[in-house]
Design an enzyme around this catalytic site. Structure first.
Site, PDB file in Angstrom:
ATOM      1  N   LYS A  40      18.527 -19.068 -12.429  1.00 43.47           N
ATOM      2  CA  LYS A  40      17.271 -19.628 -12.953  1.00 43.47           C
ATOM      3  C   LYS A  40      16.070 -19.011 -12.234  1.00 43.47           C
ATOM      4  O   LYS A  40      16.229 -18.374 -11.182  1.00 43.47           O
ATOM      5  CB  LYS A  40      17.287 -21.148 -12.759  1.00 43.47           C
ATOM      6  N   ARG A 134      16.727 -37.485 -10.801  1.00 40.50           N
ATOM      7  CA  ARG A 134      15.874 -36.460 -11.374  1.00 40.50           C
ATOM      8  C   ARG A 134      16.356 -36.256 -12.806  1.00 40.50           C
ATOM      9  O   ARG A 134      15.781 -36.761 -13.730  1.00 40.50           O
ATOM     10  CB  ARG A 134      16.037 -35.195 -10.523  1.00 40.50           C
ATOM     11  N   TYR A 250     -12.492 -11.859   2.393  1.00 38.10           N
ATOM     12  CA  TYR A 250     -13.220 -13.034   1.913  1.00 38.10           C
ATOM     13  C   TYR A 250     -13.522 -14.009   3.036  1.00 38.10           C
ATOM     14  O   TYR A 250     -12.670 -14.252   3.905  1.00 38.10           O
ATOM     15  CB  TYR A 250     -12.388 -13.771   0.865  1.00 38.10           C
ATOM     16  N   MET A 299      -6.164 -11.894  -3.768  1.00 38.50           N
ATOM     17  CA  MET A 299      -5.250 -11.910  -4.919  1.00 38.50           C
ATOM     18  C   MET A 299      -4.407 -10.650  -5.011  1.00 38.50           C
ATOM     19  O   MET A 299      -3.203 -10.712  -5.258  1.00 38.50           O
ATOM     20  CB  MET A 299      -6.048 -12.093  -6.228  1.00 38.50           C
TER      21      MET A 299
END
Ligand code: PLP
Length: 348
Positions: A40, A134, A250, A299
Site C-alpha cells: 500500500k 479502526r 526563508y 519546498m
C-alpha cells in the site's frame, strides 16, 4: 514530437536484492506461515509496481493495498487473485470493480459483508477487530448470517502495538484465535512486521509485513535480518560563497558565523525531506563527508555546508542518509513517515 526528459535531479537508488532478501528473511522468520507483503501507499513510497514485481519473483503470493486506486499498479505485476484491498467495498462501484478485476475485497463491517453478498459475493478476506477500533467486524458480530455467508480466504486482524511488549498483544492474539474458531476460513493472519517477532502463536498461515520489507526495523531483534532498500540522492544545483553575517533561506534562520562555501541541492519538503530536518539534517558527499543542512528546508531546495567536501562540484550527487531507525530518532518522524512521504519527483 515529444522531447525526451533529461536526467532527473533526484534519484531513489533502490536495492532490489535487499527487498528480495528482506522478504525471504521475513518468510523464514514467519516459521510455518508464509509471508505476504503490504504494498500500500505506493509500496511505502518506494514504488508499488517495482516492489510487487520483485516480491513476486522472490516468492510472495499475497499482496495488500489500502485503496482501490492502488490496484492497477499491482495487478500489472502479479495475478489479481493474490491482491487484497484493505479498505473494502465502500459502495456498489467498489464491489463491481473487485468482481471485474478479480482482486479480493477485505470485508470490514456487516454492511460491507451484505454489500459484497448482494453484488454476487465470491472469495474475499475478512478483517476482525480485536482492539484497534479502526476497521473490522466486531467479535460479537461474527455469527451474523452475512458474515457466516462469506467465502473467506484470509481471516485477518491487526495488532495495535506489536513493536512493544505488553498484555495487549496476548489479548489480541486470543481474540483472533477465538474468531478463527467462529468463522470458516481458508487461512488465518495476524502479524505485521513487528508481530512476526512475537512468535508462532502470532503467525497463523500468513504474515503481512510492510515496513520491514522496505528496510524498517520494527523491533530491534530483527535488525540483523533486514537490509536498507532505498537511498535518496539529490543533485547539487549551485555552489556559492556566503560572507560572515549573511543569512540563508526563508526567514533567515541561519546566519553565517564566518565566510562559508555552501551548496544548494534539488531536494525539499515536497520530496519528503520535511522541515523537521531544518538546521538538523546532515547529507553525505560521495565519499561520505558530512554536509550539514543550513537554515530552513524549503519546498524544492535545501542548502548545505560543504566545508567537509571542498572538491564537491555542481552536478554531483549528495546522499540523504536513510538508516531508518536513526533517521526516525533524529527527525522525530516514524520510519513509516520517512518512507511514505518520499515525493513523486525521484527518478530511478
Ligand atoms: C499496513 C498494514 C500492514 C503492514 O504493517 P507493517 O507494520 O508495515 O509491517 C499489515 N496489515 C495491515 C492490515 C496493514 O494495514
Amino acid at each position: 514530437m515529444q522531447a525526451d526528459l533529461p536526467e532527473p535531479a533526484l534519484r531513489l537508488a533502490f536495492d532490489e536484492d535487499a527487498l528480495c532478501a528482506n522478504w525471504k528473511a521475513l518468510d523464514r522468520l514467519s516459521g510455518n506461515a508464509r509471508a505476504g507483503a503490504a504494498v500500500k501507499a505506493n509500496g511505502y513510497g518506494t514504488g508499488a509496481a517495482r516492489a510487487s514485481r520483485v516480491l513476486h519473483d522472490a516468492g510472495c503470493r499475497d499482496f495488500f493495498v489500502a485503496h482501490w486506486s492502488e490496484v492497477p499498479q499491482v495487478i500489472a505485476q502479479v495475478p489479481p487473485a493474490q491482491v487484497s484491498v484493505l479498505h473494502g467495498p465502500r459502495n456498489e462501484g467498489d464491489a463491481a470493480f473487485a468482481r471485474a478485476s478479480g482482486v479480493k475485497p477485505v470485508i470490514n463491517s456487516l454492511a460491507q459483508a451484505q454489500r459484497w453478498l448482494a453484488s454476487g459475493g465470491g472469495r474475499c478476506d475478512l478483517m476482525v477487530d480485536t482492539g484497534m477500533n479502526r476497521l473490522g467486524v466486531s467479535l460479537g458480530e461474527l455469527d451474523h448470517e452475512a458474515v457466516q455467508g462469506l467465502d473467506v480466504d484470509v481471516l485477518l486482524s491487526h495488532l495495535v502495538a506489536s513493536e512493544e511488549d505488553g498484555a495487549h498483544n496476548e489479548r489480541q492474539q486470543e481474540a483472533w484465535a477465538a474468531a478463527c474458531g467462529t468463522v470458516r476460513h481458508a487461512r488465518a493472519s495476524l502479524a505485521n512486521s513487528a508481530g512476526i517477532m512475537l512468535g508462532p502463536d502470532y503467525h497463523g498461515n500468513l504474515t503481512r509485513p510492510g515496513i520491514a520489507l522496505y528496510g524498517g526495523i520494527a523491533r530491534p531483534e530483527m535488525a540483523s535480518d533486514i537490509r536498507q532498500v532505498v537511498r535518496p540522492l539529490a543533485a547539487v544545483l549551485q555552489l556559492r560563497d556566503v560572507s560572515a553575517g549573511e543569512t540563508i533561506g526563508y526567514n533567515a534562520t541561519f546566519t553565517a558565523p564566518r565566510s562559508m562555501r555552501v551548496a544548494t541541492v534539488a531536494l525539499g519538503y515536497a520530496d519528503g525531506y520535511l522541515r523537521c530536518w531544518s538546521g538538523k539534517g546532515v547529507l553525505r558527499a560521495p565519499c561520505g563527508e558530512p554536509l550539514p543542512v543550513l537554515g530552513r528546508v524549503s519546498m524544492d531546495l535545501t542548502v548545505i555546508d560543504v566545508a567537509a567536501a571542498p572538491s564537491l562540484r555542481e552536478g554531483d550527487w549528495v546522499e540523504v542518509p536513510f538508516d531508518l531507525p536513526y533517521a526516525a530518532q533524529v527527525s522525530g518522524l516514524s520510519q513509516y513517515e520517512l518512507l511514505t512521504t518520499l515525493g513523486r519527483r525521484f527518478g530511478a
